[in-house]
Scaffold this motif. Structure first.
Motif, PDB file in Angstrom:
ATOM      1  N   ARG A 201       0.840  -1.212   0.000  1.00 27.27           N
ATOM      2  CA  ARG A 201       0.000   0.000   0.000  1.00 27.27           C
ATOM      3  C   ARG A 201       0.869   1.254   0.000  1.00 27.27           C
ATOM      4  NH1 ARG A 201      -2.977   0.092   5.369  1.00 27.27           N
ATOM      5  NH2 ARG A 201      -0.838   0.571   5.944  1.00 27.27           N
TER       6      ARG A 201
ATOM      7  N   LEU B  84       2.247   1.856  -3.477  1.00 31.32           N
ATOM      8  CA  LEU B  84       1.222   2.416  -4.363  1.00 31.32           C
ATOM      9  C   LEU B  84       0.959   3.880  -4.022  1.00 31.32           C
ATOM     10  CD1 LEU B  84      -1.171  -0.651  -4.330  1.00 31.32           C
ATOM     11  CD2 LEU B  84       0.100   0.200  -6.308  1.00 31.32           C
ATOM     12  N   SER B  85       0.937   4.165  -2.742  1.00 35.46           N
ATOM     13  CA  SER B  85       0.722   5.538  -2.284  1.00 35.46           C
ATOM     14  C   SER B  85       1.854   6.447  -2.766  1.00 35.46           C
ATOM     15  CB  SER B  85       0.630   5.529  -0.762  1.00 35.46           C
ATOM     16  OG  SER B  85       0.392   6.811  -0.275  1.00 35.46           O
TER      17      SER B  85
ATOM     18  N   VAL C 248       1.259   7.469  -6.458  1.00 39.30           N
ATOM     19  CA  VAL C 248       0.267   8.530  -6.698  1.00 39.30           C
ATOM     20  C   VAL C 248       0.747   9.865  -6.130  1.00 39.30           C
ATOM     21  CG1 VAL C 248      -1.662   6.901  -6.861  1.00 39.30           C
ATOM     22  CG2 VAL C 248      -1.227   8.046  -4.678  1.00 39.30           C
ATOM     23  N   ARG C 249       1.475   9.841  -5.029  1.00 40.01           N
ATOM     24  CA  ARG C 249       1.988  11.083  -4.444  1.00 40.01           C
ATOM     25  C   ARG C 249       3.068  11.705  -5.347  1.00 40.01           C
ATOM     26  NH1 ARG C 249       1.170  12.311   0.815  1.00 40.01           N
ATOM     27  NH2 ARG C 249       3.301  13.031   1.035  1.00 40.01           N
TER      28      ARG C 249
ATOM     29  N   SER D 114       3.053  11.325  -8.532  1.00 34.80           N
ATOM     30  CA  SER D 114       2.399  11.702  -9.796  1.00 34.80           C
ATOM     31  C   SER D 114       1.886  13.132  -9.787  1.00 34.80           C
ATOM     32  CB  SER D 114       1.236  10.749 -10.106  1.00 34.80           C
ATOM     33  OG  SER D 114       0.095  11.065  -9.314  1.00 34.80           O
ATOM     34  N   ASP D 115       1.555  13.657  -8.611  1.00 30.97           N
ATOM     35  CA  ASP D 115       0.991  15.009  -8.568  1.00 30.97           C
ATOM     36  C   ASP D 115       1.883  16.015  -7.845  1.00 30.97           C
ATOM     37  OD1 ASP D 115       0.551  14.568  -5.818  1.00 30.97           O
ATOM     38  OD2 ASP D 115      -1.515  13.964  -6.111  1.00 30.97           O
ATOM     39  N   GLY D 116       3.119  15.624  -7.565  1.00 35.04           N
ATOM     40  CA  GLY D 116       4.068  16.583  -7.021  1.00 35.04           C
ATOM     41  C   GLY D 116       4.134  16.650  -5.506  1.00 35.04           C
ATOM     42  N   ARG D 117       3.399  15.753  -4.806  1.00 33.89           N
ATOM     43  CA  ARG D 117       3.506  15.769  -3.345  1.00 33.89           C
ATOM     44  C   ARG D 117       4.834  15.188  -2.878  1.00 33.89           C
ATOM     45  NH1 ARG D 117      -1.795  12.804  -1.591  1.00 33.89           N
ATOM     46  NH2 ARG D 117      -1.741  12.185  -3.789  1.00 33.89           N
TER      47      ARG D 117
ATOM     48  N   VAL E 123      -1.098   6.613 -13.902  1.00 33.71           N
ATOM     49  CA  VAL E 123      -1.655   6.584 -12.556  1.00 33.71           C
ATOM     50  C   VAL E 123      -3.153   6.259 -12.598  1.00 33.71           C
ATOM     51  CG1 VAL E 123      -2.134   9.070 -12.370  1.00 33.71           C
ATOM     52  CG2 VAL E 123      -1.510   7.793 -10.329  1.00 33.71           C
TER      53      VAL E 123
ATOM     54  N   LEU F 102      -3.354   2.656 -12.567  1.00 34.64           N
ATOM     55  CA  LEU F 102      -3.015   2.175 -11.227  1.00 34.64           C
ATOM     56  C   LEU F 102      -4.229   2.242 -10.303  1.00 34.64           C
ATOM     57  CD1 LEU F 102      -0.417   1.295  -9.600  1.00 34.64           C
ATOM     58  CD2 LEU F 102      -0.536   3.572  -8.601  1.00 34.64           C
ATOM     59  N   VAL F 103      -4.952   3.364 -10.376  1.00 33.35           N
ATOM     60  CA  VAL F 103      -6.162   3.512  -9.567  1.00 33.35           C
ATOM     61  C   VAL F 103      -7.187   2.458  -9.978  1.00 33.35           C
ATOM     62  CG1 VAL F 103      -8.119   5.067  -9.106  1.00 33.35           C
ATOM     63  CG2 VAL F 103      -5.765   5.943  -9.024  1.00 33.35           C
TER      64      VAL F 103
ATOM     65  N   VAL G   8      -6.122  -0.770  -8.268  1.00 31.92           N
ATOM     66  CA  VAL G   8      -6.322  -0.801  -6.808  1.00 31.92           C
ATOM     67  C   VAL G   8      -7.786  -1.010  -6.438  1.00 31.92           C
ATOM     68  CG1 VAL G   8      -6.209   0.573  -4.681  1.00 31.92           C
ATOM     69  CG2 VAL G   8      -4.293   0.599  -6.298  1.00 31.92           C
TER      70      VAL G   8
ATOM     71  N   HIS H  78      -4.067  22.207 -11.910  1.00 37.82           N
ATOM     72  CA  HIS H  78      -3.337  21.126 -11.252  1.00 37.82           C
ATOM     73  C   HIS H  78      -4.205  20.544 -10.145  1.00 37.82           C
ATOM     74  CE1 HIS H  78       0.298  18.801 -10.583  1.00 37.82           C
ATOM     75  NE2 HIS H  78       0.061  18.898  -9.295  1.00 37.82           N
ATOM     76  N   ARG H  79      -4.089  19.231 -10.009  1.00 39.76           N
ATOM     77  CA  ARG H  79      -4.841  18.516  -8.977  1.00 39.76           C
ATOM     78  C   ARG H  79      -3.866  17.664  -8.184  1.00 39.76           C
ATOM     79  NH1 ARG H  79      -8.535  13.048 -10.011  1.00 39.76           N
ATOM     80  NH2 ARG H  79      -7.351  12.020  -8.377  1.00 39.76           N
ATOM     81  N   ALA H  80      -4.052  17.565  -6.877  1.00 39.65           N
ATOM     82  CA  ALA H  80      -3.233  16.660  -6.052  1.00 39.65           C
ATOM     83  C   ALA H  80      -4.152  15.907  -5.101  1.00 39.65           C
ATOM     84  CB  ALA H  80      -2.185  17.438  -5.261  1.00 39.65           C
TER      85      ALA H  80
ATOM     86  N   PHE I  95      -6.847  10.128  -4.702  1.00 33.67           N
ATOM     87  CA  PHE I  95      -6.691   8.807  -5.317  1.00 33.67           C
ATOM     88  C   PHE I  95      -7.355   7.697  -4.497  1.00 33.67           C
ATOM     89  CE2 PHE I  95      -3.240  11.305  -7.241  1.00 33.67           C
ATOM     90  CZ  PHE I  95      -3.543  11.098  -8.581  1.00 33.67           C
TER      91      PHE I  95
ATOM     92  N   LEU J  78      -7.983   3.703  -0.135  1.00 35.17           N
ATOM     93  CA  LEU J  78      -7.060   2.603   0.174  1.00 35.17           C
ATOM     94  C   LEU J  78      -5.594   3.024   0.128  1.00 35.17           C
ATOM     95  CD1 LEU J  78      -8.659  -0.533  -1.544  1.00 35.17           C
ATOM     96  CD2 LEU J  78      -8.634   0.046   0.878  1.00 35.17           C
ATOM     97  N   ILE J  79      -5.237   3.899  -0.797  1.00 35.57           N
ATOM     98  CA  ILE J  79      -3.820   4.252  -0.947  1.00 35.57           C
ATOM     99  C   ILE J  79      -3.563   5.746  -0.838  1.00 35.57           C
ATOM    100  CG2 ILE J  79      -3.258   2.240  -2.364  1.00 35.57           C
ATOM    101  CD1 ILE J  79      -3.369   4.134  -4.826  1.00 35.57           C
ATOM    102  N   ASP J  80      -4.595   6.550  -0.548  1.00 33.42           N
ATOM    103  CA  ASP J  80      -4.381   7.998  -0.531  1.00 33.42           C
ATOM    104  C   ASP J  80      -5.408   8.651   0.388  1.00 33.42           C
ATOM    105  OD1 ASP J  80      -2.749  10.091  -1.517  1.00 33.42           O
ATOM    106  OD2 ASP J  80      -4.291  10.677  -2.926  1.00 33.42           O
TER     107      ASP J  80
ATOM    108  N   ASP K  78       0.824  19.023   2.502  1.00 35.33           N
ATOM    109  CA  ASP K  78       1.514  18.463   1.325  1.00 35.33           C
ATOM    110  C   ASP K  78       0.641  18.559   0.076  1.00 35.33           C
ATOM    111  OD1 ASP K  78       3.739  17.743   2.742  1.00 35.33           O
ATOM    112  OD2 ASP K  78       3.180  15.626   2.946  1.00 35.33           O
ATOM    113  N   THR K  79      -0.625  18.210   0.240  1.00 40.33           N
ATOM    114  CA  THR K  79      -1.547  18.160  -0.900  1.00 40.33           C
ATOM    115  C   THR K  79      -1.785  19.560  -1.469  1.00 40.33           C
ATOM    116  OG1 THR K  79      -2.604  16.259   0.150  1.00 40.33           O
ATOM    117  CG2 THR K  79      -3.814  17.307  -1.634  1.00 40.33           C
TER     118      THR K  79
ATOM    119  N   ALA L 163       1.411  21.070  -3.087  1.00 42.87           N
ATOM    120  CA  ALA L 163       1.745  20.544  -4.423  1.00 42.87           C
ATOM    121  C   ALA L 163       1.018  21.339  -5.504  1.00 42.87           C
ATOM    122  CB  ALA L 163       1.386  19.057  -4.510  1.00 42.87           C
TER     123      ALA L 163
END
Lengths: 312, 312
Positions: free
Chosen positions: A158, A161-162, A165-166, A168-171, A190, A193-194, A197, B138-140, B143, B146-148, B238-239, B242
């Motif tokens: 997990r 995978l996290s 995605v983090r 992928s958006d610049g986090r 991504v 990937l979603v 999951v 932009h989106r952060a 997801f 389960l993983i975000d 963080d979110t 980004a």
């Protein structure tokens, strides 16, 4: 000649160890899975009958010479589960003494060749368990993938995978975890990937199956992967430490490390041992001496001898 | 007189705002949910027909006078979903221009009374989204549970449950979270709690529904609860960060805070604002100026005027 048998029933196979009353092992074999919550009645029965027959074959005097059997399996505290197990073995012709315990109990017996000591298992799930010289037992962790089991394969999968995605958006900074996960799953975005999951058929074992990727990412020096290894290792330190402290074994105990994560991820294992050494410098981490089927056999033997060390 | 309408379609209700071409709001009302993935076809159609009829009633000249409509809803990028929505409104008699966007888009339009700025939503899930003066979006986050979605109601609910099981076996100190969770769920043991979490019928909204307990636990000064508030708030930093950095708005932007967690948990909100101020001292956190239905109405208006600011 009298014999005992130990069964370690798991989701993919059941390992069986048969020994003489002296403790000398005479036979080991594996049979089908004993997933007593998920599996169909007929295949569980067939497996139990097959095991009983095989035990009978290797005991001089047949199955009647096998006077005690111990079975470790997940979920065995459920009366329906234990009832079905007992019924299947009785139908198979086993008439001796029968002890049913959780699989952490047989793992403990195997790891320490007896009922005392501590184990930490980090496989698909994670749990620590132990028993001290007074017979006191303590368990920590193992409350399942949704709210617990940090340090487990599921938790690491997990977290990987996290991280994808983090990133992928610049986090987070870009991570090699992304390419490793995409390559393993045959994905390239991504969004895919979603889709993976949250697919209806997805289960926790699918997520846990990604955990081995952590090693390659750590070896590449990836910062995100190293953080995941460290975080999960420290959660395992909390889990093992809770057991050591509850049992008064923090200064003198032996902790056996078990499960795919601790056995195969050298980074998690190293970070765990470093964290544990910092917290409890005198506690010793060891490898399991024997497997859980051997542990179950030893438990059956102790029952036969009237020691009956296990009453949870 | 020409009119426009904006719809904010959600899982529990759909909010509708109708305005004159000048932008003057003439009517607001709510109708049934527009959960286009989960709900049955017939009830979604009935809701869309009812909305069309109601819009027709409040426009001088009837539904034909409503020349543009914008709808924001989750999952609307799915062609099946957008097709059903369009069909339902056309069958209901709406013949004007129709714009379908994700619900984060209409939330942005509402919060900033226009297409530019940033929003952070922390409700059952969490997501940050924004658009700068160049029209770059932009989106952060967002997801899924389960993983975000750290910082979301689901994440906080899960952390509260995790704190209970960790306190139960000595991994954490005793916490008032235990009694608060037990009281809310009518439980008294950790075994019952595990039964609740892993029950087949359980869904993420059930877990997210526990999030409001965090405030009471924080007010009691509970260390575990304060850590949960801090950790989730920092994940939201963080979110949002980004998005601010990707859009070049970290030094000058306005971020609207939305969703039940940010609006109702004063501890998470305060920790978020403190964390954000430390990272981006010149970025301003604001309350949403308008709701998403109003935002959808403004978007419909801009489409009518040919601005068409939104093309994702």
């Amino acid at each position: 000649m009298r014999y005992v048998a130990g069964l370690d029933g798991g989701g993919t196979k059941t390992a069986v160890t048969v020994a003489e009353e002296s403790g000398r092992v005479v036979h080991r074999f594996t049979a089908g899975p004993l997933n007593l919550n998920g599996q169909d009645e007929a295949s569980v029965k067939a497996t139990l009958h097959e095991i009983a027959a095989n035990v009978g074959h290797v005991c001089e005097g047949g199955l009647a010479a096998c006077v005690a059997m111990a079975v470790g399996a997940a979920g065995i505290s459920n009366p329906t589960v234990s009832g079905r197990l007992t019924e299947g073995l009785r139908e198979g012709g086993f008439a001796g003494r029968l002890v049913l315990v959780g699989d952490h109990e047989t793992a403990l017996w195997g790891a320490h060749e007896g009922p005392r000591g501590m184990i930490l298992i980090a496989g698909t799930g994670s749990i620590a368990y132990g028993r001290n010289a007074d017979g006191t037992v303590h368990r920590a962790g193992g409350f399942g993938h949704l709210i617990d089991d940090e340090g487990s394969g599921y938790s690491i999968g997990r977290d990987l995978l996290s991280a994808v995605v983090r990133a992928s958006d610049g986090r987070e900074a870009a991570t090699v975890v992304t390419e490793l996960v995409y390559a393993r799953l045959g994905l390239s975005t991504v969004q895919e990937l979603v889709g993976f999951v949250y697919a209806k058929e997805r289960n926790k074992a699918d997520i846990a199956a990604l955990a081995p990727l952590l090693s390659a990412a750590c070896e590449a020096g990836d910062a995100s992967a190293l953080r995941i290894a460290e975080r999960n290792a420290l959660a395992l330190v909390d889990t093992a430490s809770a057991v050591a402290e509850a049992l008064g074994l923090a200064e003198s105990g032996e902790l056996a490390l078990l499960g795919s994560v601790l056995l195969q991820s050298s980074q998690v294992r190293a970070a765990f041992k470093a964290g544990m050494a910092a917290r409890h410098p005198r506690l010793r981490c060891i490898d399991a001496r024997r497997d859980a089927a051997h542990g179950a056999m030893l438990l059956a033997l102790s029952e036969l001898r009237g020691v009956s060390a296990v009453r949870e």
